[in-house]
Design an enzyme around this catalytic site. Structure first.
Site, PDB file in Angstrom:
ATOM      1  CB  SER A   1      -2.532  -0.428   1.515  1.00 66.95           C
ATOM      2  OG  SER A   1      -2.535  -0.991   0.513  1.00 66.95           O
TER       3      SER A   1
ATOM      4  CE  LYS B   1      -3.169  -4.507  -0.134  1.00 64.26           C
ATOM      5  NZ  LYS B   1      -3.482  -3.798  -0.598  1.00 64.26           N
TER       6      LYS B   1
ATOM      7  CB  SER C   1      -1.751  -0.228  -2.445  1.00 64.58           C
ATOM      8  OG  SER C   1      -2.647   0.643  -1.258  1.00 64.58           O
TER       9      SER C   1
END
Lengths: 66, 456
Positions: free
Chosen positions: B155, B81, B179
């Site tokens: 997210s 990420k 997330s």
């Protein structure tokens, strides 16, 4: 157990605090922002002290940044 | 290049690599070729690190056998990420706001661990801006591989889209209030939020210092477990037969609004679990209170990190993220302290509620993936904010530090994946993984893949 919350913070109180912090006028006048903040903080304020028992402030700095 | 190589599991591919049936370069070629074809439809990556990844594959191929055998992820392409620092690549945190991290040439602790385990970091994944709101309009939207008109949620959007579409064998995400777990459920992959503190957050752009977790996403529980062990070196517990799970608590109160397909899938999952464990009902602390406490703490902590950035570059933020950060500025110290005290209360209440059980099981999200662009969703007769709705069941374990993972458990009527959440006490990551693995072995859901995306 403590249940769902409801509370009593005021829109004017949060708006005053926003002005005190010096946030731009647009943000102070953002009704949705102020309403969200009121909803969040007033629900916390609604918890009676007796429901917190002797809950301490937990250790804030957990060892996550090793 | 054989693209089917990219579609195997991490365990299968690792076995091929270790016995020399395929080389790291061959596996990487397969993943990159597939990414080249599929990613334009999904928007899962901020950066594909092709030259670095190819160099890394060739370096690994020169290593002697005794070294590769000690590296559990040797030659395995993994994505990260884009709020986790990787030396030699910018870290945007999904934002156009100029960050010190963007120029930081040091690896995050997790990046170091992945490299020490022999992994090839081949891409950085898209995410909600600062992992705190929406995908920024200038960065595009990540699409759900199961249906391109549906959200991945966030997210860790790009991470789950990549894993679900077989673009890499796993991904590293972050989870402050859900997330990793929520998008994993939306995209039909396994996503683990480990025990708070088990995986170091050094080199991660923070949301909330006291709530941020780093964890793996993969296509099977065993693959997620392998990545977890690699990124939390020194914490792998010894096998303890006395500690194997026996009793599982189910939190499905009948009053919380749920999509009927989610309710049915969780009930069916409990029936499967009851073939292996004693399954009892548990009554967990208020999810609404947990969500309020989490938002108070996370907003306040995030607003401090962004204090100067917001003052200088406020116009570069997504409006929702900016508003959430401003809301954090308006939370008083007294409210923050109260939220932290309530966190302690919730921790005690959760311990009591789960007394006598080794793990608890509940939905991840009350609904499957909603349509892209929807800001509000309806569950039964209740209409609410979409991001509030999908994070109803995840904050409790963020606040209390319990490890919790999402495991595929079924499909909605229109073929979208659903997930159950399995959580265990802090430090018992292996217990949660053991229950999840046992469940997975009894069900077909982890074997399903999204429809193949064609280039037309």
């Amino acid at each position: 157990m403590i249940g769902p919350l409801d509370g009593d913070a005021t829109t004017e109180g949060v708006r005053w605090y926003a002005q005190l912090l010096g946030l731009p006028q647009n943000d102070v006048d953002d009704a949705a922002l102020i309403a969200e903040t009121v909803a969040l903080t007033s629900s916390l304020a609604a918890v009676a002290e007796r429901d917190l028992g002797d809950a301490p402030l937990p250790l804030l700095f957990v060892p996550t940044r090793l | 290049v054989n693209e089917s190589l990219a579609r195997g599991t991490l365990a299968e591919t690792s076995a091929l690599l270790q016995r020399g049936a395929v080389s790291p370069s061959e596996v990487l070629d397969s993943v990159l070729e597939r990414a080249d074809r599929v990613n334009p439809h999904l928007n899962a990556f901020v950066t594909v690190l092709e030259p670095q990844a190819r160099r890394r594959a060739r370096e690994l191929e020169r290593q002697p056998r005794e070294i590769r055998e000690r590296q559990p992820l040797w030659g395995v392409p993994i994505s990260v990420k884009d709020n986790i620092a990787v030396a030699g690549a910018p870290t945007t945190a999904g934002s156009s706001v100029p960050l010190e991290y963007a120029r930081d040439s040091a690896d995050a602790a997790t990046t170091e661990s992945l490299l020490a385990a022999g992994a090839i970091i081949f891409a950085k994944n898209r995410l909600y801006e600062f992992a705190f709101g929406n995908q920024h309009r200038t960065h595009g939207t990540t699409k759900n591989p199961w249906r391109l008109d549906r959200t991945t949620a966030g997210s860790s959007s790009g991470s789950v889209a990549a894993v679900a579409a077989s673009l890499g064998f796993g991904s590293i995400g972050t989870d402050t209030g859900g997330s990793i777990r929520v998008p994993a459920a939306m995209c039909g992959v396994v996503g683990l939020k480990p025990t708070l503190g088990r995986v170091p957050t050094r080199g991660v752009v923070p949301v909330s210092w006291s709530l941020d977790h780093v964890g793996p996403m993969a296509r099977t529980v065993a693959d997620a477990a392998a990545i977890l062990r690699a990124i939390s070196p020194g914490t792998e517990p010894a096998a303890d037969p006395e500690h194997s799970p026996r009793r599982v608590g189910v939190a499905l109160d009948g009053e919380t609004p749920l999509d009927p397909a989610v309710r049915d899938a969780v009930r069916e999952a409990c029936a499967v679990l009851s073939q292996m464990y004693d399954v009892v009902e548990v009554d967990l602390p208020s999810s609404q209170l947990a969500r309020t406490v989490l938002w108070t703490i996370a907003s306040a902590e995030a607003s401090d990190f962004h204090r100067h950035l917001l003052a200088r570059h406020g116009d570069l933020y997504d409006p929702l993220v900016r508003r959430r950060l401003l809301r954090g500025r308006l939370i008083s110290a007294a409210d923050y302290v109260r939220a932290q005290r309530l966190r302690a209360v919730l921790t005690t209440e959760l311990d009591s509620a789960a007394e006598g059980v080794d793990a608890v099981v509940l939905p991840v999200s009350p609904i499957p993936a909603y349509s892209l662009g929807d800001r509000r969703v309806q569950i039964g007769s209740i209409v609410e904010d979409a991001s509030d709705a999908v994070t109803r069941f995840t904050p409790l374990f963020s606040l209390t530090g319990w490890p919790a993972l999402s495991v595929p458990c079924g499909q909605s009527r229109d073929g979208l994946p659903l997930g159950i959440q399995i959580a265990a006490r802090p430090g018992d990551d292996e217990v949660a993984l053991a229950v999840a693995h046992a469940y997975e072995q009894m069900t077909p859901w982890h074997l399903l893949r999204p429809p193949e995306i064609t280039s037309s």
